[in-house]
Design an enzyme around this catalytic site. Sequence first.
Site, mmCIF file in Angstrom:
data_model
loop_
_atom_site.group_PDB
_atom_site.id
_atom_site.type_symbol
_atom_site.label_atom_id
_atom_site.label_comp_id
_atom_site.label_asym_id
_atom_site.label_seq_id
_atom_site.Cartn_x
_atom_site.Cartn_y
_atom_site.Cartn_z
ATOM 1 N N ILE A 497 0.821 -1.222 0.000
ATOM 2 C CA ILE A 497 0.000 0.000 0.000
ATOM 3 C C ILE A 497 0.849 1.264 0.000
ATOM 4 O O ILE A 497 0.314 2.359 -0.112
ATOM 5 C CB ILE A 497 -0.991 0.036 1.190
ATOM 6 C CG1 ILE A 497 -0.248 -0.018 2.523
ATOM 7 C CG2 ILE A 497 -2.003 -1.091 1.080
ATOM 8 C CD1 ILE A 497 -1.129 0.351 3.709
ATOM 9 N N GLY A 499 4.313 1.333 -1.472
ATOM 10 C CA GLY A 499 5.558 1.204 -2.238
ATOM 11 C C GLY A 499 6.521 0.239 -1.586
ATOM 12 O O GLY A 499 7.717 0.229 -1.897
ATOM 13 N N SER A 538 2.226 0.470 10.293
ATOM 14 C CA SER A 538 3.515 0.936 9.729
ATOM 15 C C SER A 538 4.587 -0.139 9.728
ATOM 16 O O SER A 538 5.769 0.157 9.658
ATOM 17 C CB SER A 538 4.058 2.140 10.521
ATOM 18 O OG SER A 538 3.240 3.247 10.386
ATOM 19 N N ALA A 724 15.914 0.579 9.236
ATOM 20 C CA ALA A 724 14.610 1.178 8.945
ATOM 21 C C ALA A 724 13.681 0.995 10.145
ATOM 22 O O ALA A 724 13.747 0.002 10.854
ATOM 23 C CB ALA A 724 13.996 0.522 7.717
ATOM 24 N N VAL A 727 7.273 3.941 9.290
ATOM 25 C CA VAL A 727 7.269 5.193 8.530
ATOM 26 C C VAL A 727 5.865 5.707 8.226
ATOM 27 O O VAL A 727 5.585 6.894 8.365
ATOM 28 C CB VAL A 727 8.055 5.028 7.202
ATOM 29 C CG1 VAL A 727 7.824 6.227 6.288
ATOM 30 C CG2 VAL A 727 9.545 4.876 7.491
ATOM 31 N N GLU A 729 2.786 5.971 9.370
ATOM 32 C CA GLU A 729 1.748 6.630 10.148
ATOM 33 C C GLU A 729 2.099 7.935 10.878
ATOM 34 O O GLU A 729 1.249 8.802 11.005
ATOM 35 C CB GLU A 729 1.179 5.626 11.160
ATOM 36 C CG GLU A 729 0.359 4.539 10.488
ATOM 37 C CD GLU A 729 0.097 3.348 11.401
ATOM 38 O OE1 GLU A 729 1.076 2.664 11.757
ATOM 39 O OE2 GLU A 729 -1.059 3.120 11.759
#
Lengths: 768, 156, 292
Positions: A497, A499, A538, A724, A727, A729
């Site tokens: 949803i 990428g 997320s 990582a 990201v 939300e």
Amino acid sequence: MAQETEVREEEMQREYRNVGKPVTRIEGAGKVTGETIYADDMQLPRMLHAKVLGSPYAHARIKSIDGSAARQHPGVEAVFTPADLPEYKKNFSNRRGVIFPDEEVLFYGQPVAAVLASDPHVAEEALALIKVEYEALPPVVDPITAMEESSPLVRSPLGDVDRSEERGHVTVGVEQEEAEGKPSNIASQMNFKRGDVEAGFEQADVVVEHTWRSAVVHQSYIEPHSTVADYDASGELSVWTSTQAPFYIRDELSQTLGLPENKIRVTATEVGGGFGGKIYLQELMVAALAMAVRRPVKYIMSRKEDMLAATPAPQAVIDLKTSMTRDGKLTALKSRVVYDSGAFPGAPMLPGCLLVGGYYKCENLDIQGYEVLTNKVSVGALRAPGAHNVTFAIESHMDMMARELGLDPIEVRLKNAVEEGDPLPSGQPYPRIGLKQCLEAIAESEVWGRRNRERGTGNRGVGLAVGGWLGGLQPASAIVCLNSDGTINVTVGSADITGTNTSFAQITAEVLNVPLEMVNVTTGDTRTAPYAGMSAGSKTTYTVGRAVKLAAEDARQQMLEIAAKRFEAAPKELEMADGVVRLNGSDEKTLTFQRLGRLSTNFAAPFPAVVGRGAITTRKMAPGFTAQAAEVEVDTDTGEVTVLGFAVAQDAGFAINPLSVEGQMQGGASQGLGIALSEEMMYDSEGRLLNGNLLDYRMPTTRDLPPIEAIIVEVPSEEGPYGARIVGEPSIVAGAAAVGNAIADAIGVHLTDAPFTPERVLRALGKL
Amino acid sequence: MPKQLITLIVNGRRTEVAVEPRWTLLEMVREELRLSGSKEGCGTGDCGACSMIVDGRLVTSCLMLATQVDGRDVVTIEGLAKNGRLHPVQQAFIDTGGVQCGFCTPGMIMAAKSLLDRTPSPTLEEVREGLAGNLCRCTGYAKIYEAVMHAANAGK
Amino acid sequence: MRTFEYHAPTSLNEAISLLQEHGEAARPLAGGTDLVVQMKEKATKFAAPSHIVSLLRVPELSGVSFSESEGLRIGAGATMSQVADSPIIRERYRAIAEGAALVGSIQTMNMATVGGNLCNAAPSADIAPPLLAFEAEAVIVGPSGRRKLALEEFFLGPGKTALAADELLAEVRVPLPPPGMGSAYDRHTPRKQMDIAVVGVAAALTMAGERIERARVALGAVAPTPVRAPQAEAALEGQAPSDELFARAADVSAAECSPIADLRGSAEFRRHIVRVMTKRMLREALDRARSG
């Protein structure tokens, strides 16, 4: 695990060729040409269209439903009232356990019957022929009134409540108390206490106390909920649906319809926007109808139906009292957090209670949360569910206290901001986080730079706020295969949803040290793909990304082993680059990926196929923080607020694809701005929605939004791929508070009710 | 209700279609011509996802009856790429990250193309005005503005 | 949408005969931006039509024309884009161009017609206040010929006009603006575009030297129909323009309108906005009158 961390830190030292680089979406060409297939674009032989009849009452008892006239309507294939539905395991305590209510209607627009026809117009005509006799019951619309003992009950008492869906969005291992005892409209409650708040207020130099209200808002994905289902002669159910959660739907359908999970194939079609709102909703009805008629059934919600009967985000009423000493130390925080859950449980009370006291160090806390039922549509997740409501409260308070004490809003926040090891209100310690770094980054933004320059001129103001989200956690897995021509296939089970599949291609290409073009990624259906949790909370890159990395590493190892055998060398003597494996420094001892592919796929090939496997689970959160700055101009005569500039700084841990990370930040921020400026679902006293369309439900247009400045902050997470963290939300969380603080900077008054419509601005100014 | 035969040009090709009077242009294009690139986001002309160009003008095809385009020239998103080459606006949307979920994208690209046909070198303000009938929920528009400015420069 | 029979007449006479033949069962269709939405939502202000008479191919309804002797003629079928882009309207009838340019999005402006906007008779129609300020006339055609009606008398209530079932609004006639006239229209909406006017205000001032010779103020969305504000106009005429005068006139227009409360705003809020916008539009109209 220690080993994995070591590897990563070593990797951080070298230059990456794929991750960390801005990359365009692998599925972009299909989307710009219109070739991409969404659920509504599917055409199946013998397919029927479903149209659904909604209740005209917010609360009523169904005395009778007569579908006979509708059945006679030419072209109608079937009519389903509650009595006509095939058997399923009902649970009236949960929205997802109900297709049509047997008796009691709980919200305006609640589906009560459906018609199937091959022409959707015919099905719609027939809806008008279904005769329903209702006995109207008193609707309960306002959540605060609903809490009073004298309030009528929203519904008959709840049974067992299933909270599995909420846990997909935020996973923190804390439970709320389900309501017990005398029936009331309070579905659940919780309390977090630390220290002594009264003593904390005593020590302080300034105490601020206000009530903050935010509206029901809708995810307003441009693609409405859309599903196609089919049930074939072998007893297999196929569902193609616009969802973030294919495996979750499979599991739920299996339990509710009594089919084994291996007889259900859920395909997440391309999702035309979800934002937390597309988890599991109409799929049960469409599947049940397809099973009943043994033909494919398509149901596409109209925009109005989607606004009436999908799962918008809740309104909340936050009472907040905070205090601070002269030097800017937060001494106490007391809050009552009330979320209006609508007709079924599911409001994000837990994250709200955690976050209202979760941004700042504070020794004295008392947070009481309530999840209250009303006769409105039941709520669902919208990007960091519940977070924006409480952030509006606490972040307005931080500004008010700073202003009263004459302190700088950034300094005050930096002084109190939580860091690694600080406890959440639940007592759990934070892992490594980047809140302070976000504040430092926003201080450098262009928008914040205008803070002192623009002040006092033409009713302009600049304000800021922070926000954060804890994120969800679920196991994940992935498969990486080497094809016979040397290209790479990656298969995952997570709906893409945001990428994420492009990021997975980058991760795989990084591990195998090849150009991105050599890798392709597929989201499989629930029968072909390895398991992944829902694309919510997320967590997709954080969890599935890590599984992909492991799978790629596994594939790499298998390829090196094949080469090692060919060269009669040890795998560690080999290097892999640009699609070639070579023995250290040798020009002759090389094997291309294509050769490796052939050696592991051809007839009588000497080696087994290369199939890398990665599977993970994690219980470690990777919370994402943001700091956002807004510049506004207020027309003090009309009350109109114009956003002149907006900046978002957000900790992404490590931005695997900065282009999509920026896109997430800007997109989430724009939704935060909608919450701030104009979005509000309006209900009348009978619980009827007044603005169920995209004209009167005002999401921002291009004219409302300036280009949003995105500043990526990178404080690596401990377990995420390449560092990582979550990201998607956090970017929505701080908009209302930042705009509210900017308005206060401009006109000297804080608005306590969002959205900040012209009428509310004028009332705050005392002009009405 | 009996169908009516209409003749129109769709993406440069003369096409005859039998339509029911109550079909919208969008419905005819999606369901009958099976060009499913144009999307229905609201059905009430408020989101722009169904935007097409009729006789050179941008319209919301969900509010136009199919019968109303009898004898007219219709361009849909499928008509933009030529011989497998993307239109500069399409390419720019990919390159700048102006595409996310993709559902508003076909309509947004039609609006952007129509804007650039009228105003080949728009200012940011003109871009914001030209796209105001097309809602996007994913991007916050920032990268869409970039895409249109980028396409305008590429077209020079 | 219920089914219906579609007619595409190619002359005004043919269109009128169709309306005459089918009576209340027929509805004329122009741009569709109001009617098609209402038909889809089964929320028509009338019974679902079984005959739709498309006016798209009726040549008599199209176009915009102007002459120094006759003034401006806007065909009922002229789109908002045609009006907003018309050089003569932009130059001589500025408020009308401004009203047309505010109707929805570019897509809406390309489809919606002046006739449709007026015949839908929403109190918030953006084209109506500027036309009222210019004292436009509606030219109505029916089986017994043409009749003219002051636009003020054309609107009877929300969704109601003076048209009989077999009549059509053919065109709008706008008199030649006197020399020394300036006009302006704007509206208040919560969103910057794609919204319905919460309040719309048009003002037209004709100056004779330093005095206001003629003042026209028209309001949208604050009464059952778009309305003139005659008391405000009277307060202005013959006076020398000043901020105080405009403030007084704005108070008068706020007092004489009769807004309702709905989801777009309370009555109190609307009155306040009428006051603010009237002042602003008068100031704008004056500046334009002075700069010729």
